[in-house]
Design a protein around this motif. Structure first.
Motif, PDB file in Angstrom:
ATOM      1  N   SER A   5       0.815  -1.214   0.000  1.00 50.71           N
ATOM      2  CA  SER A   5       0.000   0.000   0.000  1.00 50.71           C
ATOM      3  C   SER A   5       0.849   1.265   0.000  1.00 50.71           C
ATOM      4  CB  SER A   5      -0.935   0.009   1.212  1.00 50.71           C
ATOM      5  OG  SER A   5      -0.177   0.093   2.405  1.00 50.71           O
ATOM      6  N   LEU A   6       2.129   1.131   0.320  1.00 48.74           N
ATOM      7  CA  LEU A   6       3.014   2.291   0.342  1.00 48.74           C
ATOM      8  C   LEU A   6       3.707   2.523  -0.994  1.00 48.74           C
ATOM      9  CD1 LEU A   6       4.713   1.878   3.828  1.00 48.74           C
ATOM     10  CD2 LEU A   6       2.821   3.366   3.218  1.00 48.74           C
ATOM     11  N   ASN A   7       3.511   1.636  -1.922  1.00 52.32           N
ATOM     12  CA  ASN A   7       4.178   1.759  -3.216  1.00 52.32           C
ATOM     13  C   ASN A   7       3.333   2.552  -4.200  1.00 52.32           C
ATOM     14  OD1 ASN A   7       6.379   0.256  -2.391  1.00 52.32           O
ATOM     15  ND2 ASN A   7       5.478  -1.669  -3.049  1.00 52.32           N
ATOM     16  N   LEU A  14       8.926   5.359  -4.283  1.00 51.43           N
ATOM     17  CA  LEU A  14       8.698   6.762  -4.660  1.00 51.43           C
ATOM     18  C   LEU A  14       8.687   6.874  -6.181  1.00 51.43           C
ATOM     19  CD1 LEU A  14      11.203   8.512  -2.214  1.00 51.43           C
ATOM     20  CD2 LEU A  14       8.712   8.509  -2.029  1.00 51.43           C
ATOM     21  N   PRO A  15       7.904   7.796  -6.705  1.00 54.60           N
ATOM     22  CA  PRO A  15       7.943   8.004  -8.162  1.00 54.60           C
ATOM     23  C   PRO A  15       9.297   8.585  -8.584  1.00 54.60           C
ATOM     24  CG  PRO A  15       6.515   9.622  -7.111  1.00 54.60           C
ATOM     25  CD  PRO A  15       6.942   8.661  -6.049  1.00 54.60           C
ATOM     26  N   SER A  70      10.175   4.467   4.308  1.00 53.62           N
ATOM     27  CA  SER A  70       9.069   4.937   5.134  1.00 53.62           C
ATOM     28  C   SER A  70       8.621   6.320   4.679  1.00 53.62           C
ATOM     29  CB  SER A  70       9.513   4.993   6.598  1.00 53.62           C
ATOM     30  OG  SER A  70       8.558   5.652   7.381  1.00 53.62           O
ATOM     31  N   HIS A  71       7.380   6.393   4.209  1.00 55.71           N
ATOM     32  CA  HIS A  71       6.838   7.687   3.809  1.00 55.71           C
ATOM     33  C   HIS A  71       6.718   8.617   5.008  1.00 55.71           C
ATOM     34  CE1 HIS A  71       5.133   5.516   0.150  1.00 55.71           C
ATOM     35  NE2 HIS A  71       5.990   6.384  -0.318  1.00 55.71           N
ATOM     36  N   ALA A  72       6.327   8.074   6.162  1.00 50.69           N
ATOM     37  CA  ALA A  72       6.166   8.899   7.361  1.00 50.69           C
ATOM     38  C   ALA A  72       7.508   9.467   7.823  1.00 50.69           C
ATOM     39  CB  ALA A  72       5.510   8.100   8.482  1.00 50.69           C
ATOM     40  N   ALA A  73       8.534   8.639   7.839  1.00 47.10           N
ATOM     41  CA  ALA A  73       9.867   9.110   8.247  1.00 47.10           C
ATOM     42  C   ALA A  73      10.400  10.132   7.252  1.00 47.10           C
ATOM     43  CB  ALA A  73      10.827   7.938   8.386  1.00 47.10           C
ATOM     44  N   LEU A  74      10.175   9.882   5.970  1.00 44.64           N
ATOM     45  CA  LEU A  74      10.629  10.833   4.951  1.00 44.64           C
ATOM     46  C   LEU A  74       9.857  12.144   5.069  1.00 44.64           C
ATOM     47  CD1 LEU A  74      12.524  11.365   2.622  1.00 44.64           C
ATOM     48  CD2 LEU A  74      10.884  10.264   1.093  1.00 44.64           C
ATOM     49  N   VAL A 120       3.526  17.412   0.111  1.00 44.34           N
ATOM     50  CA  VAL A 120       2.133  17.200  -0.300  1.00 44.34           C
ATOM     51  C   VAL A 120       1.951  15.762  -0.798  1.00 44.34           C
ATOM     52  CG1 VAL A 120       0.365  17.842  -1.997  1.00 44.34           C
ATOM     53  CG2 VAL A 120       1.668  19.617  -0.805  1.00 44.34           C
ATOM     54  N   TYR A 121       2.869  15.310  -1.640  1.00 40.77           N
ATOM     55  CA  TYR A 121       2.799  13.943  -2.156  1.00 40.77           C
ATOM     56  C   TYR A 121       2.866  12.930  -1.016  1.00 40.77           C
ATOM     57  CZ  TYR A 121       4.127   9.523  -4.209  1.00 40.77           C
ATOM     58  OH  TYR A 121       4.186   8.187  -4.541  1.00 40.77           O
ATOM     59  N   LEU A 122       3.831  13.103  -0.096  1.00 40.47           N
ATOM     60  CA  LEU A 122       3.990  12.174   1.012  1.00 40.47           C
ATOM     61  C   LEU A 122       2.772  12.163   1.924  1.00 40.47           C
ATOM     62  CD1 LEU A 122       7.739  12.808   1.850  1.00 40.47           C
ATOM     63  CD2 LEU A 122       6.766  10.709   0.880  1.00 40.47           C
ATOM     64  N   TRP A 123       2.205  13.344   2.162  1.00 41.43           N
ATOM     65  CA  TRP A 123       1.019  13.432   3.006  1.00 41.43           C
ATOM     66  C   TRP A 123      -0.118  12.604   2.391  1.00 41.43           C
ATOM     67  CZ3 TRP A 123       0.005  14.279   7.790  1.00 41.43           C
ATOM     68  CH2 TRP A 123      -1.316  14.504   8.190  1.00 41.43           C
ATOM     69  N   LYS A 124      -0.297  12.721   1.083  1.00 43.04           N
ATOM     70  CA  LYS A 124      -1.339  11.951   0.405  1.00 43.04           C
ATOM     71  C   LYS A 124      -1.072  10.441   0.518  1.00 43.04           C
ATOM     72  CE  LYS A 124      -2.651  15.509  -2.902  1.00 43.04           C
ATOM     73  NZ  LYS A 124      -2.656  15.923  -4.314  1.00 43.04           N
ATOM     74  N   GLN A 125       0.195  10.052   0.401  1.00 42.49           N
ATOM     75  CA  GLN A 125       0.558   8.637   0.523  1.00 42.49           C
ATOM     76  C   GLN A 125       0.292   8.123   1.930  1.00 42.49           C
ATOM     77  OE1 GLN A 125       1.606   6.503  -2.019  1.00 42.49           O
ATOM     78  NE2 GLN A 125       0.875   8.283  -3.152  1.00 42.49           N
TER      79      GLN A 125
END
Length: 129
Positions: A5-7, A14-15, A70-74, A120-125
């Motif tokens: 789900s994080l991909n 990440l793109p 980790s999207h949250a850590a990033l 913004v992208y990470l928040w959406k992820q």
């Protein structure tokens, strides 16, 4: 947490365009911090060393977050970088550091704006996970 789900839809953490933001944060921030360390100004003091340490620590946080996938850590590391850049850019004007004013547009264009887009992208992820 399900890593699928994080991909991105293409199975990547990440793109591709986001890696440009990561590279800008790592390369530019490291370059200026290490340049200051290896070519210190005449008034090298605790504040200058704190600047170097803060920026290199933030770069390491970005690298660690990427390695952890980790999207949250990033998000946290990038937010910290963005806040420090905004404070630094603002301080140039509030402290009347005219010798640094020419660097502010570069910081805004290459560090702050891309970081905001990335946030913004990470928040959406994060919200979608």
């Amino acid at each position: 947490m399900n890593t699928a789900s994080l991909n991105t839809p293409w199975g990547q953490f990440l793109p591709k365009w986001f890696w440009i933001i990561i590279a800008l944060q790592i390369v530019i921030v490291s370059f200026f911090a290490l340049s200051t360390l290896f070519n210190p100004p005449p008034d090298f003091d605790y504040t200058t060393m704190a600047y170097i340490t803060r920026n290199l620590t933030a770069v390491l946080a970005v690298i660690l977050a990427v390695l952890l996938r980790s999207h949250a850590a990033l998000f946290a590391a990038l937010a910290a970088r963005c806040v420090t850049d905004i404070v630094d850019a603002t301080t140039v004007y509030t402290m009347d550091a005219t010798y640094l004013e020419s660097a502010v547009p570069m910081v805004v264009a290459l560090l702050i704006v891309p970081a905001l887009v990335g946030l913004v992208y990470l928040w959406k992820q994060i919200r979608a996970a």
